[in-house]
Design a protein around this motif. Sequence first.
Motif, PDB file in Angstrom:
ATOM      1  N   GLU A 161      28.565  17.968 -13.561  1.00  0.00           N
ATOM      2  CA  GLU A 161      29.247  19.233 -13.836  1.00  0.00           C
ATOM      3  C   GLU A 161      29.700  19.888 -12.537  1.00  0.00           C
ATOM      4  O   GLU A 161      29.167  19.612 -11.456  1.00  0.00           O
ATOM      5  CB  GLU A 161      28.322  20.170 -14.621  1.00  0.00           C
ATOM      6  N   ALA A 162      30.670  20.771 -12.675  1.00  0.00           N
ATOM      7  CA  ALA A 162      31.251  21.433 -11.507  1.00  0.00           C
ATOM      8  C   ALA A 162      30.233  22.339 -10.827  1.00  0.00           C
ATOM      9  O   ALA A 162      29.260  22.793 -11.436  1.00  0.00           O
ATOM     10  CB  ALA A 162      32.486  22.237 -11.922  1.00  0.00           C
ATOM     11  N   THR A 163      30.454  22.591  -9.561  1.00  0.00           N
ATOM     12  CA  THR A 163      29.588  23.470  -8.769  1.00  0.00           C
ATOM     13  C   THR A 163      30.441  24.584  -8.155  1.00  0.00           C
ATOM     14  O   THR A 163      31.639  24.695  -8.416  1.00  0.00           O
ATOM     15  CB  THR A 163      28.883  22.674  -7.666  1.00  0.00           C
ATOM     16  N   HIS A 164      29.786  25.414  -7.347  1.00  0.00           N
ATOM     17  CA  HIS A 164      30.454  26.479  -6.581  1.00  0.00           C
ATOM     18  C   HIS A 164      31.218  27.444  -7.478  1.00  0.00           C
ATOM     19  O   HIS A 164      32.407  27.702  -7.298  1.00  0.00           O
ATOM     20  CB  HIS A 164      31.387  25.875  -5.517  1.00  0.00           C
ATOM     21  N   PRO A 195      14.325  38.288 -21.764  1.00  0.00           N
ATOM     22  CA  PRO A 195      15.502  39.168 -21.748  1.00  0.00           C
ATOM     23  C   PRO A 195      16.727  38.529 -21.111  1.00  0.00           C
ATOM     24  O   PRO A 195      17.821  39.092 -21.190  1.00  0.00           O
ATOM     25  CB  PRO A 195      15.015  40.363 -20.916  1.00  0.00           C
ATOM     26  N   CYS A 196      16.596  37.373 -20.482  1.00  0.00           N
ATOM     27  CA  CYS A 196      17.723  36.750 -19.804  1.00  0.00           C
ATOM     28  C   CYS A 196      18.757  36.250 -20.811  1.00  0.00           C
ATOM     29  O   CYS A 196      18.405  35.852 -21.936  1.00  0.00           O
ATOM     30  CB  CYS A 196      17.256  35.584 -18.941  1.00  0.00           C
ATOM     31  N   PRO A 197      20.046  36.260 -20.424  1.00  0.00           N
ATOM     32  CA  PRO A 197      21.081  35.746 -21.337  1.00  0.00           C
ATOM     33  C   PRO A 197      20.866  34.264 -21.622  1.00  0.00           C
ATOM     34  O   PRO A 197      20.433  33.504 -20.753  1.00  0.00           O
ATOM     35  CB  PRO A 197      22.379  35.994 -20.563  1.00  0.00           C
ATOM     36  N   LYS A 198      21.155  33.857 -22.848  1.00  0.00           N
ATOM     37  CA  LYS A 198      20.935  32.466 -23.270  1.00  0.00           C
ATOM     38  C   LYS A 198      22.191  31.619 -23.089  1.00  0.00           C
ATOM     39  O   LYS A 198      22.395  30.628 -23.779  1.00  0.00           O
ATOM     40  CB  LYS A 198      20.486  32.436 -24.731  1.00  0.00           C
ATOM     41  N   THR A 199      23.055  32.028 -22.167  1.00  0.00           N
ATOM     42  CA  THR A 199      24.238  31.248 -21.824  1.00  0.00           C
ATOM     43  C   THR A 199      24.164  30.843 -20.363  1.00  0.00           C
ATOM     44  O   THR A 199      23.555  31.536 -19.542  1.00  0.00           O
ATOM     45  CB  THR A 199      25.524  32.058 -22.060  1.00  0.00           C
ATOM     46  N   ARG A 200      24.778  29.717 -20.046  1.00  0.00           N
ATOM     47  CA  ARG A 200      24.740  29.193 -18.678  1.00  0.00           C
ATOM     48  C   ARG A 200      25.763  29.930 -17.817  1.00  0.00           C
ATOM     49  O   ARG A 200      26.954  30.006 -18.154  1.00  0.00           O
ATOM     50  CB  ARG A 200      25.016  27.692 -18.690  1.00  0.00           C
ATOM     51  N   LEU A 201      25.308  30.454 -16.694  1.00  0.00           N
ATOM     52  CA  LEU A 201      26.155  31.264 -15.827  1.00  0.00           C
ATOM     53  C   LEU A 201      26.987  30.431 -14.872  1.00  0.00           C
ATOM     54  O   LEU A 201      27.999  30.915 -14.354  1.00  0.00           O
ATOM     55  CB  LEU A 201      25.283  32.241 -15.023  1.00  0.00           C
ATOM     56  N   THR A 202      26.573  29.191 -14.618  1.00  0.00           N
ATOM     57  CA  THR A 202      27.203  28.407 -13.551  1.00  0.00           C
ATOM     58  C   THR A 202      28.227  27.396 -14.051  1.00  0.00           C
ATOM     59  O   THR A 202      28.737  26.603 -13.256  1.00  0.00           O
ATOM     60  CB  THR A 202      26.121  27.663 -12.736  1.00  0.00           C
ATOM     61  N   LEU A 204      31.769  26.716 -16.748  1.00  0.00           N
ATOM     62  CA  LEU A 204      32.876  27.395 -17.404  1.00  0.00           C
ATOM     63  C   LEU A 204      32.706  27.350 -18.913  1.00  0.00           C
ATOM     64  O   LEU A 204      32.304  26.333 -19.473  1.00  0.00           O
ATOM     65  CB  LEU A 204      34.199  26.722 -17.005  1.00  0.00           C
ATOM     66  N   GLY A 205      33.009  28.462 -19.581  1.00  0.00           N
ATOM     67  CA  GLY A 205      33.000  28.480 -21.034  1.00  0.00           C
ATOM     68  C   GLY A 205      31.784  29.111 -21.670  1.00  0.00           C
ATOM     69  O   GLY A 205      31.664  29.114 -22.897  1.00  0.00           O
ATOM     70  N   SER A 206      30.871  29.653 -20.886  1.00  0.00           N
ATOM     71  CA  SER A 206      29.678  30.321 -21.417  1.00  0.00           C
ATOM     72  C   SER A 206      28.929  29.436 -22.409  1.00  0.00           C
ATOM     73  O   SER A 206      28.654  29.828 -23.554  1.00  0.00           O
ATOM     74  CB  SER A 206      30.051  31.655 -22.082  1.00  0.00           C
ATOM     75  N   GLU A 207      28.608  28.226 -21.993  1.00  0.00           N
ATOM     76  CA  GLU A 207      27.880  27.301 -22.852  1.00  0.00           C
ATOM     77  C   GLU A 207      26.461  27.807 -23.108  1.00  0.00           C
ATOM     78  O   GLU A 207      25.868  28.493 -22.279  1.00  0.00           O
ATOM     79  CB  GLU A 207      27.813  25.914 -22.199  1.00  0.00           C
ATOM     80  N   ALA A 208      25.928  27.425 -24.261  1.00  0.00           N
ATOM     81  CA  ALA A 208      24.555  27.808 -24.596  1.00  0.00           C
ATOM     82  C   ALA A 208      23.584  27.063 -23.685  1.00  0.00           C
ATOM     83  O   ALA A 208      23.826  25.919 -23.274  1.00  0.00           O
ATOM     84  CB  ALA A 208      24.262  27.492 -26.055  1.00  0.00           C
ATOM     85  N   VAL A 209      22.491  27.707 -23.369  1.00  0.00           N
ATOM     86  CA  VAL A 209      21.461  27.098 -22.535  1.00  0.00           C
ATOM     87  C   VAL A 209      20.895  25.870 -23.245  1.00  0.00           C
ATOM     88  O   VAL A 209      20.533  25.946 -24.432  1.00  0.00           O
ATOM     89  CB  VAL A 209      20.333  28.120 -22.243  1.00  0.00           C
ATOM     90  N   ASN A 210      20.830  24.743 -22.546  1.00  0.00           N
ATOM     91  CA  ASN A 210      20.348  23.496 -23.156  1.00  0.00           C
ATOM     92  C   ASN A 210      18.970  23.101 -22.647  1.00  0.00           C
ATOM     93  O   ASN A 210      18.574  21.953 -22.719  1.00  0.00           O
ATOM     94  CB  ASN A 210      21.337  22.355 -22.878  1.00  0.00           C
ATOM     95  N   TYR A 211      18.229  24.058 -22.123  1.00  0.00           N
ATOM     96  CA  TYR A 211      16.882  23.778 -21.637  1.00  0.00           C
ATOM     97  C   TYR A 211      15.938  24.870 -22.111  1.00  0.00           C
ATOM     98  O   TYR A 211      16.363  25.946 -22.538  1.00  0.00           O
ATOM     99  CB  TYR A 211      16.858  23.692 -20.112  1.00  0.00           C
ATOM    100  N   ARG A 212      14.635  24.571 -22.045  1.00  0.00           N
ATOM    101  CA  ARG A 212      13.627  25.542 -22.461  1.00  0.00           C
ATOM    102  C   ARG A 212      12.607  25.798 -21.359  1.00  0.00           C
ATOM    103  O   ARG A 212      12.295  26.928 -21.036  1.00  0.00           O
ATOM    104  CB  ARG A 212      12.947  25.061 -23.747  1.00  0.00           C
ATOM    105  N   SER A 213      12.064  24.748 -20.780  1.00  0.00           N
ATOM    106  CA  SER A 213      11.134  24.920 -19.657  1.00  0.00           C
ATOM    107  C   SER A 213      11.906  24.893 -18.346  1.00  0.00           C
ATOM    108  O   SER A 213      12.794  24.059 -18.163  1.00  0.00           O
ATOM    109  CB  SER A 213      10.086  23.802 -19.650  1.00  0.00           C
TER     110      SER A 213
END
Length: 308
Positions: A161-164, A195-202, A204-213
Amino acid sequence: MFLGTASLPVLVRKLIAPSKAQAADNAHPNLGPSVASNDIEHAYKLLESLDIVDLTLIGLIAFLTGMPKLMDAMAKARETSVDRTPHSDLDAAIRFMPSLVAEHSGTGRTEALRHCLTALKLEISHLIGERAHDSVTEVTLLQFCPPDGSTMQVVARTTTEATHRPCESRKFFAYHTAMTGRWFAEHDFQDKENPCPKTRLTVLGSEAVNYRSVLYLPIFTSKEEVGPGLPGGQHGATKLVVDYCIGVICVHSPKPYRFWRWGDHRKVATSSSQTGMGDFAYKRSLPYISLITRLIEHDATRVQLGVI
């Protein structure tokens, strides 16, 4: 001991319900004591009367009684290797290496960071006892962006996935853990109480978080600086050691409680040390953290702990 404890309720039930032999004795008290009245014979017949339901009940109670003790014993066995590991010595050796004079940027360093993160991914996967390709989804390296570290971005990751993509530092949970100066294990990032947002910040596209731990491993450096002068002029100047954070390594797993083991809830962390599975994982990660520190410290944006 567990088997005897588990058998007690069943044996009591058998004793309450008198056998036919006991009924016969009671019906003919003048005949004297029968063989069934003998304690040993009675106990033998009592064991013989156990049916499949009784044996299943005994086994279930023994399992429920003994499992916590067994898990405690396994936790103690793991602790024997936590205090002293070869990784601590390797970490010290890397830290005593002279400063690198090779390139501090470019494709060479990018590849070195990627390989180091991949090695850390394999190390942690082995530690939690699962295959690397499906247990740890990703390992990323977050760094502060110049000039003041008010934003952060992923500079390297184990996926393609893209960086920066800079984002405000305060939006990252990794930032808040870094400012405490300690590692941190989030056992279920997708829990509703987080309380953290459940979308990935890094990405594009505000994907849902795909991890738990998530295991957060901050990278620190220290620098000796001259503090404010004391009364007496120049001779009153003092030297202070200031701690900075230059990045955070994030280890993700799609399963909850991957960095927690039975017994961790009984261990008490102090102001100077942390305990449990997360601490063991942190110690196993020290050599990789030191290597990454060497690769990025030359031009990394530093943020003093607790300043922002």
